[in-house]
Design an enzyme around this catalytic site. Structure first.
Site, PDB file in Angstrom:
ATOM      1  N   ARG A   4       0.855  -1.209   0.000  1.00 42.46           N
ATOM      2  CA  ARG A   4       0.000   0.000   0.000  1.00 42.46           C
ATOM      3  C   ARG A   4       0.885   1.251   0.000  1.00 42.46           C
ATOM      4  O   ARG A   4       0.623   2.223  -0.701  1.00 42.46           O
ATOM      5  CB  ARG A   4      -0.939   0.007   1.220  1.00 42.46           C
ATOM      6  CG  ARG A   4      -1.968  -1.098   1.200  1.00 42.46           C
ATOM      7  CD  ARG A   4      -3.061  -0.891   2.238  1.00 42.46           C
ATOM      8  NE  ARG A   4      -2.643  -1.014   3.624  1.00 42.46           N
ATOM      9  CZ  ARG A   4      -2.537  -2.179   4.288  1.00 42.46           C
ATOM     10  NH1 ARG A   4      -2.817  -3.313   3.677  1.00 42.46           N
ATOM     11  NH2 ARG A   4      -2.164  -2.211   5.561  1.00 42.46           N
TER      12      ARG A   4
ATOM     13  N   LYS B 255     -12.853  14.575   4.056  1.00 45.87           N
ATOM     14  CA  LYS B 255     -13.926  14.064   3.201  1.00 45.87           C
ATOM     15  C   LYS B 255     -14.858  13.156   3.990  1.00 45.87           C
ATOM     16  O   LYS B 255     -14.403  12.383   4.835  1.00 45.87           O
ATOM     17  CB  LYS B 255     -13.326  13.257   2.044  1.00 45.87           C
ATOM     18  CG  LYS B 255     -14.386  12.662   1.116  1.00 45.87           C
ATOM     19  CD  LYS B 255     -13.810  11.658   0.145  1.00 45.87           C
ATOM     20  CE  LYS B 255     -14.292  10.270   0.483  1.00 45.87           C
ATOM     21  NZ  LYS B 255     -13.971   9.260  -0.537  1.00 45.87           N
TER      22      LYS B 255
ATOM     23  N   GLU C 232     -19.752  15.179   0.422  1.00 48.83           N
ATOM     24  CA  GLU C 232     -19.947  14.247  -0.690  1.00 48.83           C
ATOM     25  C   GLU C 232     -21.223  13.435  -0.506  1.00 48.83           C
ATOM     26  O   GLU C 232     -21.232  12.432   0.202  1.00 48.83           O
ATOM     27  CB  GLU C 232     -18.741  13.302  -0.803  1.00 48.83           C
ATOM     28  CG  GLU C 232     -18.909  12.275  -1.924  1.00 48.83           C
ATOM     29  CD  GLU C 232     -17.729  11.334  -2.088  1.00 48.83           C
ATOM     30  OE1 GLU C 232     -16.754  11.432  -1.318  1.00 48.83           O
ATOM     31  OE2 GLU C 232     -17.797  10.499  -2.998  1.00 48.83           O
TER      32      GLU C 232
ATOM     33  N   LYS D 136     -18.547  17.623  -3.433  1.00 48.31           N
ATOM     34  CA  LYS D 136     -18.131  16.494  -4.288  1.00 48.31           C
ATOM     35  C   LYS D 136     -19.370  15.706  -4.682  1.00 48.31           C
ATOM     36  O   LYS D 136     -19.812  14.817  -3.942  1.00 48.31           O
ATOM     37  CB  LYS D 136     -17.131  15.621  -3.523  1.00 48.31           C
ATOM     38  CG  LYS D 136     -16.705  14.370  -4.286  1.00 48.31           C
ATOM     39  CD  LYS D 136     -15.440  13.779  -3.707  1.00 48.31           C
ATOM     40  CE  LYS D 136     -15.114  12.451  -4.381  1.00 48.31           C
ATOM     41  NZ  LYS D 136     -13.774  11.973  -4.096  1.00 48.31           N
TER      42      LYS D 136
HETATM   43  P1  13P Z   1     -14.348   7.394  -7.405  1.00 51.77           P
HETATM   44  O1  13P Z   1     -13.875   8.514  -8.300  1.00 51.77           O
HETATM   45  O2  13P Z   1     -13.671   6.075  -7.691  1.00 51.77           O
HETATM   46  O3  13P Z   1     -15.834   7.323  -7.330  1.00 51.77           O
HETATM   47  O4  13P Z   1     -13.822   7.731  -5.946  1.00 51.77           O
HETATM   48  C1  13P Z   1     -13.969   9.011  -5.497  1.00 51.77           C
HETATM   49  C2  13P Z   1     -14.258   8.970  -4.059  1.00 51.77           C
HETATM   50  O5  13P Z   1     -13.477   9.438  -3.256  1.00 51.77           O
HETATM   51  C3  13P Z   1     -15.535   8.384  -3.620  1.00 51.77           C
HETATM   52  O6  13P Z   1     -15.738   8.696  -2.283  1.00 51.77           O
END
Ligand code: 13P
Length: 339
Positions: free
Chosen positions: A46, A137, A179, A221
């Protein structure tokens, strides 16, 4: 809270021609990605994968404004002992941290989820700030399934949690990425995605207002408005851009400093083409850019294949440049073969 500082960071995160690298897969999720190249999911692997991405390259300096990390990575060191956070800062990008604990079954709403992670969040945010994170996030997951899912209840509890998270972030001088992801799983039409995304964003901004979140210190987002993967009637790139633009204009206040889309399982090319059309064709009050996980990392992961740093960085540079151009509305498909 220093709102000027939060606003400055949010503007940096969505600077012209740059976007976010979402490298915040949980240990379990990165394991699924590694399965695809037959690589064992160890801490060293990782680290090696992410070190390859974060080292200063044109991708990082020219096209990546910030990187979303998982808890382990925020504390991890490169093979030579340099903290990975420092690699990101050295490349001129802002380090960020995923702070939610994932979507869990929501009691009283079969088939729906609530994102957890609020307990102890104030203390975790203070530590994350000390470790160098300047944004965070939290992903709420809204599924579409028939006429009854999502329920208003599921949307409301999820945006309530998003607002509680956002308020705590701002208190800690950390920019919250909010998000609310409406999933593209299932067979629903693009119109149904529009309806659910519009409803979710309207409820989200009401809740952010109710809880005193200052929009100038946030980044949104969202998903794009798109038909479900299993829908027989797939919309054109132009329709996706048109409906996404219309949906955002109807729901997102102009005070929001920037919008960075998730890719959500779109192909690399679709994610880039949609972003490009959105920037090329619409006069929007916010910069529109990417916060891609899969659409930025799938090709580099395959090229790296566990150890080939040069090939991995070459593929990453290419995808980052394509999406950087799309964030300016300057991409075209012919550029793809330059990679
Ligand atoms: P994806 O662009 O693969 O959807 O991932 C973005 C992300 O951080 C989802 O929480």
């Amino acid at each position: 809270m220093d709102i000027d500082q939060l606003n400055e960071i949010a503007i940096r995160m969505t600077a012209p021609g740059k976007g976010l690298l979402a490298a915040d897969e949980s240990t379990r999720t990165i394991g699924k990605r590694f399965d695809g190249i037959g690589l064992e999911n160890t801490e060293d692997n990782r680290r090696n994968w992410r070190e390859m991405l974060f080292r200063t390259t044109p991708a990082m300096t020219d096209h990546v404004s910030g990187v979303i990390l998982f808890d382990e990575t925020l504390r991890q060191k490169a093979a030579d002992g340099t903290p990975l956070v420092k690699l990101i800062e050295d490349a001129g990008a802002v380090p960020g941290i995923k702070v939610d604990a994932g979507a869990k079954a929501l009691a009283g709403a079969e088939g729906e989820t609530i994102t957890e992670g609020l307990d102890g969040l104030r203390e975790r945010l203070a530590e994350y700030h000390d470790l160098g994170a300047r944004f965070a996030k939290w992903r709420a997951v809204i599924d579409i399934n028939g006429e009854d899912i999502p329920s208003q209840y599921a949307v409301d509890v999820n945006v309530h949690a998003l607002a509680r998270y956002a308020a705590l972030c701002q208190e800690a001088n950390i920019v919250p990425i909010v998000e609310p992801e409406v999933l593209m799983d299932g067979d629903h039409s693009i119109e149904r995605c529009y309806e659910v995304t519009e409803f979710t964003l309207k409820r989200l901004y009401a809740e952010l207002f109710d809880q005193g979140v200052i929009l100038e210190g946030t980044v949104l987002k969202p998903n794009m408005v798109i038909a479900g993967k299993k829908c027989a009637d797939q919309a054109s790139h132009e329709e996706v851009a048109e409906m996404t633009a219309q949906c955002l204009l109807n729901t997102v206040p102009a005070a929001v400093p920037g919008i960075a889309f998730l890719s959500g399982g779109q192909s690399d090319l679709d994610a880039t083409a949609h972003l490009n059309l959105l920037n090329e064709g619409f006069d929007m009050p916010w910069p529109l850019t990417f916060s891609y996980g899969r659409a930025l990392q799938a090709a580099p992961l395959k090229a790296w294949n566990g150890s080939d740093v040069a090939a991995g960085q070459k593929a990453f540079n290419h995808r980052a440049r394509m999406n950087g151009l799309a964030a300016l509305g300057e991409w075209n498909e012919g550029l793809e073969s330059e990679g």
